[in-house]
Design a protein around this motif. Structure first.
Motif, mmCIF file in Angstrom:
data_model
loop_
_atom_site.group_PDB
_atom_site.id
_atom_site.type_symbol
_atom_site.label_atom_id
_atom_site.label_comp_id
_atom_site.label_asym_id
_atom_site.label_seq_id
_atom_site.Cartn_x
_atom_site.Cartn_y
_atom_site.Cartn_z
ATOM 1 N N LEU A 172 33.835 41.337 47.051
ATOM 2 C CA LEU A 172 33.904 42.409 48.302
ATOM 3 C C LEU A 172 35.209 42.972 48.578
ATOM 4 N N GLY A 173 35.653 44.089 48.472
ATOM 5 C CA GLY A 173 37.147 44.572 48.503
ATOM 6 C C GLY A 173 37.212 45.690 49.615
ATOM 7 N N VAL A 174 38.319 45.515 50.213
ATOM 8 C CA VAL A 174 38.570 46.584 51.367
ATOM 9 C C VAL A 174 39.803 47.119 50.993
ATOM 10 N N CYS A 175 39.902 48.669 51.205
ATOM 11 C CA CYS A 175 41.037 49.327 50.639
ATOM 12 C C CYS A 175 41.653 48.793 49.205
ATOM 13 N N GLN A 176 42.784 48.582 49.026
ATOM 14 C CA GLN A 176 43.257 48.359 47.720
ATOM 15 C C GLN A 176 42.296 47.154 47.135
ATOM 16 N N GLY A 177 41.819 46.338 47.954
ATOM 17 C CA GLY A 177 41.118 45.118 47.418
ATOM 18 C C GLY A 177 39.856 45.900 46.587
ATOM 19 N N GLY A 178 39.497 47.151 47.093
ATOM 20 C CA GLY A 178 38.310 47.754 46.445
ATOM 21 C C GLY A 178 38.504 48.054 44.793
ATOM 22 N N SER A 179 39.866 48.355 44.642
ATOM 23 C CA SER A 179 40.304 48.396 43.474
ATOM 24 C C SER A 179 40.217 47.293 42.530
ATOM 25 N N ILE A 180 40.832 46.303 43.184
ATOM 26 C CA ILE A 180 41.035 44.718 42.746
ATOM 27 C C ILE A 180 39.645 44.304 42.269
ATOM 28 N N ILE A 181 38.567 44.570 42.965
ATOM 29 C CA ILE A 181 37.075 43.918 42.796
ATOM 30 C C ILE A 181 36.693 44.821 41.647
ATOM 31 N N ALA A 182 36.853 46.254 41.880
ATOM 32 C CA ALA A 182 36.046 47.026 40.613
ATOM 33 C C ALA A 182 36.723 46.714 39.431
ATOM 34 N N SER A 183 38.140 46.588 39.291
ATOM 35 C CA SER A 183 38.673 46.236 38.073
ATOM 36 C C SER A 183 38.355 45.014 37.653
ATOM 37 N N ALA A 184 38.170 43.802 38.349
ATOM 38 C CA ALA A 184 38.100 42.484 38.011
ATOM 39 C C ALA A 184 36.503 42.255 37.448
ATOM 40 N N ALA A 185 35.792 43.113 38.125
ATOM 41 C CA ALA A 185 34.456 42.892 37.628
ATOM 42 C C ALA A 185 33.981 43.679 36.308
ATOM 43 N N VAL A 186 34.939 44.414 35.592
ATOM 44 C CA VAL A 186 34.657 45.238 34.496
ATOM 45 C C VAL A 186 34.290 44.083 33.391
ATOM 46 N N THR A 187 35.458 43.100 33.339
ATOM 47 C CA THR A 187 35.153 42.097 32.332
ATOM 48 C C THR A 187 34.691 40.621 33.049
ATOM 49 N N ASP A 188 34.486 40.566 34.180
ATOM 50 C CA ASP A 188 34.115 39.279 34.813
ATOM 51 C C ASP A 188 32.719 39.368 35.308
ATOM 52 N N HIS A 189 31.643 38.941 34.164
ATOM 53 C CA HIS A 189 30.224 39.242 34.535
ATOM 54 C C HIS A 189 29.814 38.079 35.442
ATOM 55 N N ARG A 190 30.448 37.001 35.633
ATOM 56 C CA ARG A 190 30.247 35.906 36.822
ATOM 57 C C ARG A 190 29.940 36.619 37.982
ATOM 58 N N ILE A 191 30.694 37.873 38.120
ATOM 59 C CA ILE A 191 30.240 38.455 39.421
ATOM 60 C C ILE A 191 29.316 39.192 39.456
#
Length: 315
Positions: A119-138
């Motif tokens: 769950l990301g808010v503001c810049q956190g949205g970009s962090i979460i979206a980017s992290a999830a690309v190659t982390d399918h544990r999310i």
């Protein structure tokens, strides 16, 4: 802290990232039982926030809805240390993503955690979206007032972008040569300004006003209200943020996602342009009455977003 000493509500914990202990708060639901399993959320906060801001707002809300929520201070921010020889307030995008991966790893060690969401808010949205690309544990991601498609903000005026780059380059060179931190106010807001002073000098007074009401000296979550927060930041940070854009990864995301934003918010294109490039299973929730910053702390906006996120993650 052992699993047996964890209790419902806020728990101060640490986890390893880049070889150091990052400070974190683990929010556990009412009636928490370590012999049971729960869905867990790794939180990602706006720039340049610490865990006593958005995570301290969203953590209790998500715990009240039955989830475990982990909010933390990124490397060099808040109560988390900088690396040896480096300086505080050095929130660099690529490190934020790796810190997030390590936060997921930490949650994965907890025997009472089942699925993990982001769950990301503001810049956190970009962090979460980017992290999830190659982390399918999310397993699923949700983004609130997300800055995933930052091209619309950062690169539309190339002259301004190049001025920002020049200043960031100079800051990096200065720090290398002097061995001392070079702190700047990225939004033009320092820790001493009054609301009148900041808004009076702003090109967009309405946006400046809501920014001040949260981050300013007299704001709801400014440097007076949150002791370990400051509006000052390392001056070379734009060298990473300008090339760290979640929009570029949108079509690589495979997990189901939810995007929440205010239709009239000045940052709405950062969500709409991101959504337009998604190819995954996706939901979009919009509100006409809430601004970008309303989702940070206004009770009605926070309730709307956390209700929707809880329903999305529970499905």
């Amino acid at each position: 802290m052992t699993f047996q000493t964890l209790t419902a509500g806020k728990n101060s914990v640490t986890f390893k990232s880049f070889g150091v202990d990052l400070a974190a708060d683990l929010y556990l639901p009412e009636g928490f039982d370590p012999t049971q399993t729960y869905k867990a959320i790794v939180g990602a906060s706006p720039f340049p926030q610490v865990k006593d801001q958005i995570p301290a707002t969203y953590g209790p809300e998500m715990a009240a809805r039955g989830f475990i929520y982990l909010g933390f201070d990124y490397l060099g921010m808040g109560d988390s240390p900088a690396l040896p020889g480096e300086f505080k307030q050095s929130r660099y995008m690529f490190r934020l993503i790796e810190n997030t991966w390590d936060a997921v790893s930490y949650l994965g060690t907890l025997p009472f955690v089942s699925d993990i969401y982001g769950l990301g808010v503001c810049q956190g949205g970009s962090i979460i979206a980017s992290a999830a690309v190659t982390d399918h544990r999310i397993k699923k991601i949700a983004m609130v007032s997300g800055m995933m498609a930052a091209d619309a903000f950062q690169w539309t005026d190339r002259d301004i972008a190049n001025q920002v780059i020049a200043a960031a380059n100079a800051s990096m060179q200065k720090q290398y040569e002097t061995g001392a931190p070079d702190y700047v106010a990225p939004f033009g807001l320092n820790d001493e300004m009054s609301r009148e002073e900041f808004v009076g000098a702003a090109a967009y007074p309405e946006m400046a006003g809501e920014t001040y009401d949260y981050y300013g000296r007299d704001g709801a979550k400014g440097p007076v209200a949150v002791e370990n927060f400051t509006n000052m930041h390392i001056g070379d940070q734009p060298m990473q943020s300008l090339i760290s854009i979640g929009e570029a990864y949108a079509d690589k995301i495979t997990q189901p996602s939810l995007t929440i934003y205010g239709t009239n918010a000045s940052t709405a294109p950062c969500s709409t342009q991101f959504v337009a490039k998604l190819t995954n299973e996706h939901e979009e929730l919009t509100f006409d009455d809430f601004s970008h910053v309303d989702f940070y702390y206004k009770p009605e906006a926070v309730k709307a977003s956390t209700d929707a996120v809880a329903a999305f993650f529970a499905a």
